[in-house]
Scaffold this motif. Structure first.
Motif, PDB file in Angstrom:
ATOM      1  N   GLN A  72     -10.808   3.018 -18.695  1.00 51.48           N
ATOM      2  CA  GLN A  72     -12.028   2.714 -18.911  1.00 51.48           C
ATOM      3  C   GLN A  72     -11.832   1.455 -17.063  1.00 51.48           C
ATOM      4  O   GLN A  72     -11.960   1.800 -16.014  1.00 51.48           O
ATOM      5  N   LEU A  73     -11.492   0.385 -17.337  1.00 49.64           N
ATOM      6  CA  LEU A  73     -10.785  -0.805 -16.552  1.00 49.64           C
ATOM      7  C   LEU A  73      -9.626   0.128 -15.795  1.00 49.64           C
ATOM      8  O   LEU A  73      -9.552  -0.209 -14.243  1.00 49.64           O
ATOM      9  N   SER A  74      -8.334   0.902 -16.348  1.00 51.47           N
ATOM     10  CA  SER A  74      -7.272   1.314 -15.685  1.00 51.47           C
ATOM     11  C   SER A  74      -8.355   2.482 -13.994  1.00 51.47           C
ATOM     12  O   SER A  74      -7.780   2.890 -12.994  1.00 51.47           O
ATOM     13  N   LEU A  75      -9.256   3.056 -14.876  1.00 59.05           N
ATOM     14  CA  LEU A  75      -9.550   3.871 -14.559  1.00 59.05           C
ATOM     15  C   LEU A  75     -10.839   3.783 -12.901  1.00 59.05           C
ATOM     16  O   LEU A  75     -10.866   4.659 -11.463  1.00 59.05           O
ATOM     17  N   LEU A  76     -11.417   2.848 -13.343  1.00 63.09           N
ATOM     18  CA  LEU A  76     -12.163   2.354 -12.534  1.00 63.09           C
ATOM     19  C   LEU A  76     -11.036   1.527 -10.964  1.00 63.09           C
ATOM     20  O   LEU A  76     -11.461   1.559  -9.705  1.00 63.09           O
ATOM     21  N   LYS A  77     -10.269   1.486 -11.350  1.00 62.04           N
ATOM     22  CA  LYS A  77      -9.188   0.741 -10.416  1.00 62.04           C
ATOM     23  C   LYS A  77      -8.626   1.664  -9.605  1.00 62.04           C
ATOM     24  O   LYS A  77      -8.642   1.793  -7.910  1.00 62.04           O
ATOM     25  N   GLU A  78      -7.833   3.232 -10.062  1.00 63.73           N
ATOM     26  CA  GLU A  78      -8.016   4.017  -9.440  1.00 63.73           C
ATOM     27  C   GLU A  78      -8.901   4.258  -8.126  1.00 63.73           C
ATOM     28  O   GLU A  78      -8.464   5.112  -7.365  1.00 63.73           O
ATOM     29  N   GLU A  79      -9.935   4.846  -8.900  1.00 64.03           N
ATOM     30  CA  GLU A  79     -11.516   4.890  -7.895  1.00 64.03           C
ATOM     31  C   GLU A  79     -11.405   4.494  -7.005  1.00 64.03           C
ATOM     32  O   GLU A  79     -12.487   4.338  -6.035  1.00 64.03           O
ATOM     33  N   SER A  80     -11.324   3.154  -7.090  1.00 60.56           N
ATOM     34  CA  SER A  80     -11.836   1.768  -6.056  1.00 60.56           C
ATOM     35  C   SER A  80     -10.562   2.118  -4.859  1.00 60.56           C
ATOM     36  O   SER A  80     -10.822   2.105  -3.511  1.00 60.56           O
ATOM     37  N   LYS A  81      -9.494   2.459  -5.208  1.00 64.85           N
ATOM     38  CA  LYS A  81      -8.382   2.809  -4.273  1.00 64.85           C
ATOM     39  C   LYS A  81      -8.320   3.856  -2.808  1.00 64.85           C
ATOM     40  O   LYS A  81      -8.328   3.946  -2.208  1.00 64.85           O
ATOM     41  N   GLU A  82      -9.371   4.476  -4.258  1.00 63.83           N
ATOM     42  CA  GLU A  82      -9.399   6.192  -4.002  1.00 63.83           C
ATOM     43  C   GLU A  82     -10.706   5.451  -2.488  1.00 63.83           C
ATOM     44  O   GLU A  82     -10.178   6.380  -1.139  1.00 63.83           O
ATOM     45  N   TYR A  83     -10.958   5.211  -2.847  1.00 65.92           N
ATOM     46  CA  TYR A  83     -12.320   4.625  -2.383  1.00 65.92           C
ATOM     47  C   TYR A  83     -12.519   4.294  -0.951  1.00 65.92           C
ATOM     48  O   TYR A  83     -12.369   4.432  -0.173  1.00 65.92           O
ATOM     49  N   LEU A  84     -11.157   3.490  -1.558  1.00 62.83           N
ATOM     50  CA  LEU A  84     -10.941   2.694   0.247  1.00 62.83           C
ATOM     51  C   LEU A  84      -9.849   3.581   0.839  1.00 62.83           C
ATOM     52  O   LEU A  84      -9.974   3.478   2.546  1.00 62.83           O
ATOM     53  N   ILE A  85      -9.073   4.565   0.777  1.00 62.96           N
ATOM     54  CA  ILE A  85      -8.499   5.590   1.541  1.00 62.96           C
ATOM     55  C   ILE A  85      -9.271   5.908   1.947  1.00 62.96           C
ATOM     56  O   ILE A  85      -9.389   6.833   3.586  1.00 62.96           O
ATOM     57  N   GLY A  86      -9.906   6.534   1.511  1.00 60.33           N
ATOM     58  CA  GLY A  86     -11.339   8.403   2.212  1.00 60.33           C
ATOM     59  C   GLY A  86     -11.450   8.539   1.354  1.00 60.33           C
ATOM     60  O   GLY A  86     -11.404   8.979  -0.231  1.00 60.33           O
ATOM     61  N   PRO A  87     -12.819   9.903   1.654  1.00 57.63           N
ATOM     62  CA  PRO A  87     -13.249  10.960   0.383  1.00 57.63           C
ATOM     63  C   PRO A  87     -12.171  10.968  -0.022  1.00 57.63           C
ATOM     64  O   PRO A  87     -11.075  12.033   0.583  1.00 57.63           O
ATOM     65  N   GLY A  88     -12.312  11.318  -1.511  1.00 55.04           N
ATOM     66  CA  GLY A  88     -10.973  12.057  -2.344  1.00 55.04           C
ATOM     67  C   GLY A  88     -10.051  11.592  -2.511  1.00 55.04           C
ATOM     68  O   GLY A  88      -9.055  12.104  -2.657  1.00 55.04           O
ATOM     69  N   GLY A  89      -9.999  10.391  -2.230  1.00 58.07           N
ATOM     70  CA  GLY A  89      -8.608   9.610  -1.916  1.00 58.07           C
ATOM     71  C   GLY A  89      -7.694  10.635  -0.647  1.00 58.07           C
ATOM     72  O   GLY A  89      -6.341   9.973  -0.785  1.00 58.07           O
ATOM     73  N   ARG A  90      -8.304  10.857   0.526  1.00 61.68           N
ATOM     74  CA  ARG A  90      -6.843  10.917   1.432  1.00 61.68           C
ATOM     75  C   ARG A  90      -8.227  10.538   2.668  1.00 61.68           C
ATOM     76  O   ARG A  90      -9.259  10.308   2.126  1.00 61.68           O
ATOM     77  N   PRO A  91      -7.287  10.471   3.760  1.00 64.43           N
ATOM     78  CA  PRO A  91      -7.666  10.091   4.965  1.00 64.43           C
ATOM     79  C   PRO A  91      -9.024  10.667   5.544  1.00 64.43           C
ATOM     80  O   PRO A  91      -9.135  11.757   5.151  1.00 64.43           O
TER      81      PRO A  91
END
Length: 303
Positions: A72-91
């Motif tokens: 779950q912590l690894s999933l939270l890390k990936e979700e945080s990265k996508e949130y910083l990039i943009g909606p759905g992990g895209r610009p």
């Protein structure tokens, strides 16, 4: 162990829904899915209640809980990265200019595992439904037999349905996630049916309703035959069939809270059925400007 029992008893006696949402992501992995059975209150008509105390079935597993926490912590890390990039992990510019999108396609068993099938067998019926990959692994084949015979339990009045439903998105720590389809105005499918009608269901998060999900549906009529057909269904055609709020034609806020999508057959005709689905996508049709396909009436019109 006494503390665990006290927590479970308090969760089952008062505030069932709220405490389930709070406790299950935290202590659920400790009990190897046994805790979920505590909140299953449905029983088929005529069946005997379980006499064994539910907490006695708990299997305590700390090793599994640590593994789940790491995941779950690894999933939270990936979700945080996508949130910083943009909606759905895209610009953001790609997200705003997107006009077509394939949400589900069926090319492997992994794609099928994102869906679940069900039928009236759950209430004592006799319909059968199956899901498998089609020819050359290029589509999903949903097939089975519809049986409208009503179970003889003295309570059930109607029977005869089969359905296929996508599994809802789940974030880290069992958080509920949603599909955001607000950039599109139509559902786009490539299917091949046998001439029977299907109900396309869209489940959304309820805003002003105590129901679990608001259900929007639209009937899809397949023509049968050997040829594939591409079906475009504007979101304005979907009608809210559950008790709850009325769809707002000017502000369709439900499009950013999509829980899942499904298909149901229940045309009261006994016999075999089949439906092949190549893909399910979204389309932003600029030529379609209709906001709501049904008549709206003012509750208190001014004279």
């Amino acid at each position: 162990m006494a503390l665990t029992t006290a927590l479970l008893n308090s969760a089952s006696l008062s505030g069932r829904c709220y405490r389930h949402n709070f406790l299950h992501p935290l202590i659920g992995p400790l009990f190897s899915d046994s805790i979920s059975k505590l909140y299953s209150s449905y029983r088929r008509p005529g069946s005997q209640p379980e006499k064994k105390t539910s907490w006695k079935n708990i299997d305590l597993s700390f090793k599994k809980s640590f593994e789940v926490l790491k995941t779950q912590l690894s999933l939270l890390k990936e979700e945080s990265k996508e949130y910083l990039i943009g909606p759905g992990g895209r610009p953001l510019n790609e997200y705003l200019l997107e006009q077509t999108k394939v949400v589900w396609e069926f090319r492997s068993q992994e794609d099928l595992n994102k869906w679940v099938v069900s039928s009236d067998v759950e209430i004592g019926g006799k319909s059968e439904v199956y899901l498998k990959l089609g020819r050359n692994n290029q589509a999903a084949l949903l097939y089975g037999t519809l049986n409208t015979e009503v179970p003889r339990d003295g309570e059930t009045k109607y029977s005869g349905y089969c359905s296929m439903r996508a599994k809802p998105l789940v974030g880290s720590f069992a958080r509920r996630k949603y599909y955001d389809w607000s950039n599109f105005n139509s559902l786009y499918l490539r299917v091949r049916g046998d001439g029977r009608p299907w109900m396309v269901n869209i489940y959304t998060d309820p805003y002003f309703s105590h129901q679990k999900d608001d259900l929007y549906n639209y009937f899809m009529f397949t023509r049968g035959g050997p040829y594939w057909e591409e079906i475009k269904i504007p979101f304005s055609k979907f009608f809210l069939s559950s008790r709850g709020r009325v769809q707002d034609s000017q502000h369709p806020i439900w499009l950013d809270k999509i829980c899942t999508l499904g298909f149901t057959i229940g045309d009261k005709v006994d016999g075999p059925f089949q439906l092949e689905i190549d893909f399910i996508g979204l389309l932003n049709d600029r030529a379609h400007t209709e906001e709501f396909a049904y008549e709206l009436y003012e509750k208190n019109p001014k004279v």
